[in-house]
Design a protein around this motif. Sequence first.
Motif, mmCIF file in Angstrom:
data_model
loop_
_atom_site.group_PDB
_atom_site.id
_atom_site.type_symbol
_atom_site.label_atom_id
_atom_site.label_comp_id
_atom_site.label_asym_id
_atom_site.label_seq_id
_atom_site.Cartn_x
_atom_site.Cartn_y
_atom_site.Cartn_z
ATOM 1 N N GLU A 288 56.042 5.532 32.093
ATOM 2 C CA GLU A 288 56.742 4.050 31.303
ATOM 3 C C GLU A 288 55.908 3.693 30.500
ATOM 4 O OE1 GLU A 288 58.172 -0.276 33.777
ATOM 5 O OE2 GLU A 288 57.013 1.104 35.008
ATOM 6 N N ASP A 289 54.722 3.800 30.662
ATOM 7 C CA ASP A 289 53.097 3.225 29.681
ATOM 8 C C ASP A 289 52.664 4.203 28.779
ATOM 9 O OD1 ASP A 289 52.642 1.202 31.609
ATOM 10 O OD2 ASP A 289 51.041 1.666 32.475
ATOM 11 N N ARG A 290 53.291 5.231 28.404
ATOM 12 C CA ARG A 290 52.571 6.004 27.115
ATOM 13 C C ARG A 290 53.458 5.500 26.218
ATOM 14 N NH1 ARG A 290 54.612 11.037 29.907
ATOM 15 N NH2 ARG A 290 53.031 11.315 31.644
ATOM 16 N N LEU A 291 55.045 5.009 25.691
ATOM 17 C CA LEU A 291 55.289 4.546 24.979
ATOM 18 C C LEU A 291 54.812 3.456 24.126
ATOM 19 C CD1 LEU A 291 57.295 5.060 22.415
ATOM 20 C CD2 LEU A 291 59.132 4.049 24.013
ATOM 21 N N PRO A 292 54.055 2.105 24.973
ATOM 22 C CA PRO A 292 53.584 1.004 24.810
ATOM 23 C C PRO A 292 52.329 1.336 24.378
ATOM 24 C CG PRO A 292 55.275 0.207 26.893
ATOM 25 C CD PRO A 292 54.617 2.329 26.330
ATOM 26 N N ALA A 293 51.627 2.017 25.448
ATOM 27 C CA ALA A 293 49.889 2.399 24.640
ATOM 28 C C ALA A 293 49.471 3.021 23.153
ATOM 29 C CB ALA A 293 49.059 3.589 25.665
ATOM 30 N N LEU A 294 51.192 4.067 22.727
ATOM 31 C CA LEU A 294 50.827 5.251 21.841
ATOM 32 C C LEU A 294 51.112 3.694 20.836
ATOM 33 C CD1 LEU A 294 50.926 7.816 20.133
ATOM 34 C CD2 LEU A 294 53.967 7.472 20.850
ATOM 35 N N ILE A 295 51.935 2.911 21.230
ATOM 36 C CA ILE A 295 52.342 1.752 19.609
ATOM 37 C C ILE A 295 51.079 0.854 19.286
ATOM 38 C CG2 ILE A 295 53.822 -0.238 18.843
ATOM 39 C CD1 ILE A 295 55.739 1.916 20.391
ATOM 40 N N LYS A 296 50.261 0.540 20.610
ATOM 41 C CA LYS A 296 49.440 -0.500 20.114
ATOM 42 C C LYS A 296 48.100 -0.385 19.964
ATOM 43 C CE LYS A 296 46.495 -3.697 23.384
ATOM 44 N NZ LYS A 296 45.415 -2.877 24.442
ATOM 45 N N ALA A 297 47.585 1.250 19.849
ATOM 46 C CA ALA A 297 46.852 2.473 19.615
ATOM 47 C C ALA A 297 47.297 2.399 17.950
ATOM 48 C CB ALA A 297 47.180 3.719 20.052
ATOM 49 N N HIS A 298 48.282 2.803 17.721
ATOM 50 C CA HIS A 298 48.895 2.761 16.261
ATOM 51 C C HIS A 298 48.496 1.190 15.337
ATOM 52 C CE1 HIS A 298 50.522 5.350 13.424
ATOM 53 N NE2 HIS A 298 51.357 3.891 12.244
ATOM 54 N N HIS B 179 56.566 10.202 14.989
ATOM 55 C CA HIS B 179 57.553 10.460 14.930
ATOM 56 C C HIS B 179 58.659 11.108 16.327
ATOM 57 C CE1 HIS B 179 62.418 11.632 15.507
ATOM 58 N NE2 HIS B 179 62.818 10.067 15.230
ATOM 59 N N ALA B 180 57.859 12.365 16.468
ATOM 60 C CA ALA B 180 57.966 13.258 17.032
ATOM 61 C C ALA B 180 56.791 13.367 18.871
ATOM 62 C CB ALA B 180 56.852 15.074 16.577
ATOM 63 N N LYS B 181 56.312 12.063 18.151
ATOM 64 C CA LYS B 181 54.866 11.875 19.645
ATOM 65 C C LYS B 181 55.934 10.548 20.057
ATOM 66 C CE LYS B 181 51.207 13.944 19.446
ATOM 67 N NZ LYS B 181 50.885 14.326 20.864
ATOM 68 N N LEU B 182 56.406 9.478 18.864
ATOM 69 C CA LEU B 182 57.237 8.561 20.147
ATOM 70 C C LEU B 182 58.587 8.909 21.009
ATOM 71 C CD1 LEU B 182 57.025 5.599 16.971
ATOM 72 C CD2 LEU B 182 56.079 5.707 19.360
ATOM 73 N N LYS B 183 59.063 10.213 20.271
ATOM 74 C CA LYS B 183 60.646 10.330 20.638
ATOM 75 C C LYS B 183 60.291 11.206 21.855
ATOM 76 C CE LYS B 183 64.521 14.158 19.229
ATOM 77 N NZ LYS B 183 63.637 15.052 20.436
ATOM 78 N N ARG B 184 59.139 12.003 22.156
ATOM 79 C CA ARG B 184 58.909 12.556 23.025
ATOM 80 C C ARG B 184 58.268 11.608 24.523
ATOM 81 N NH1 ARG B 184 56.587 17.991 24.864
ATOM 82 N NH2 ARG B 184 56.266 16.936 27.340
ATOM 83 N N ALA B 185 57.651 10.822 23.938
ATOM 84 C CA ALA B 185 56.938 9.429 24.489
ATOM 85 C C ALA B 185 58.555 8.920 25.023
ATOM 86 C CB ALA B 185 56.438 8.239 23.770
ATOM 87 N N VAL B 186 59.628 8.171 24.658
ATOM 88 C CA VAL B 186 61.362 8.437 24.961
ATOM 89 C C VAL B 186 62.068 9.114 25.812
ATOM 90 C CG1 VAL B 186 63.518 7.780 24.229
ATOM 91 C CG2 VAL B 186 61.765 6.703 22.627
ATOM 92 N N GLU B 187 61.359 10.039 25.443
ATOM 93 C CA GLU B 187 61.672 11.140 26.360
ATOM 94 C C GLU B 187 61.367 11.158 27.736
ATOM 95 O OE1 GLU B 187 61.946 15.158 24.283
ATOM 96 O OE2 GLU B 187 64.116 14.004 22.747
ATOM 97 N N ASP B 188 60.215 11.430 27.861
ATOM 98 C CA ASP B 188 59.297 11.370 29.097
ATOM 99 C C ASP B 188 59.780 9.857 29.759
ATOM 100 O OD1 ASP B 188 58.061 13.183 28.528
ATOM 101 O OD2 ASP B 188 55.817 12.363 27.614
#
Length: 197
Positions: free
Chosen positions: A83-93, A131-140
């Motif tokens: 649940e936290d992967r996508l927000p964490a990824l975007i915040k880090a970016h 895009h691949a990282k975000l897509k994977r986070a969505v799928e997770d």
Amino acid sequence: MKRIRKSGEERRLEIIEATLRLAAKHGPDRITADIIAHELGISQPAIFRHFPRKGDIWTATIGWLQECLTALWNASINNASPEDRLPALIKAHFEFIENHPALPLVLLSSELQIRHDAMRHAVIGLMSLFHAKLKRAVEDGQAHGCYKAGLNSTQAAWMLIALIQGVALRWTASQASFKIVKEGVTLTSMALQGLKG
């Protein structure tokens, strides 16, 4: 006082970092080898020893950004729950953009990309990786019931990239007049609500 001779790799990194600093200050389209040399206190031929063409500097700069961002993206999601992967990824970016304000200018400079084909391909490659990282986070997240099961993860990732680029462009155009991390996290949180089931 004796000057310490730098290795080729150290000098290349120094040139890349100076290029990014100068791009943030003057805009990437105005940067020349002479300006970089002056910033570093070295000769213009010293720049060309490491980067025979100006386009090589930009291609190497994108390569360096890709290495840094890939490490950052991986670290941001390493111990995060699905649940936290996508927000964490975007915040880090967004934090990376805040610390490297030239990033939006360089990645979205049509003038540089028109003149330097290798750089254009490097930018496309970097965007594809994100895009691949975000897509994977969505799928997770989908696999753990955090996001809608029927959601198109490819389109969701592109939507998030568009949002991130929009915030970054507005921040750049406003000369960093707002806190990009706070604004970016707030807006992407709103977008992520729409992905939830």
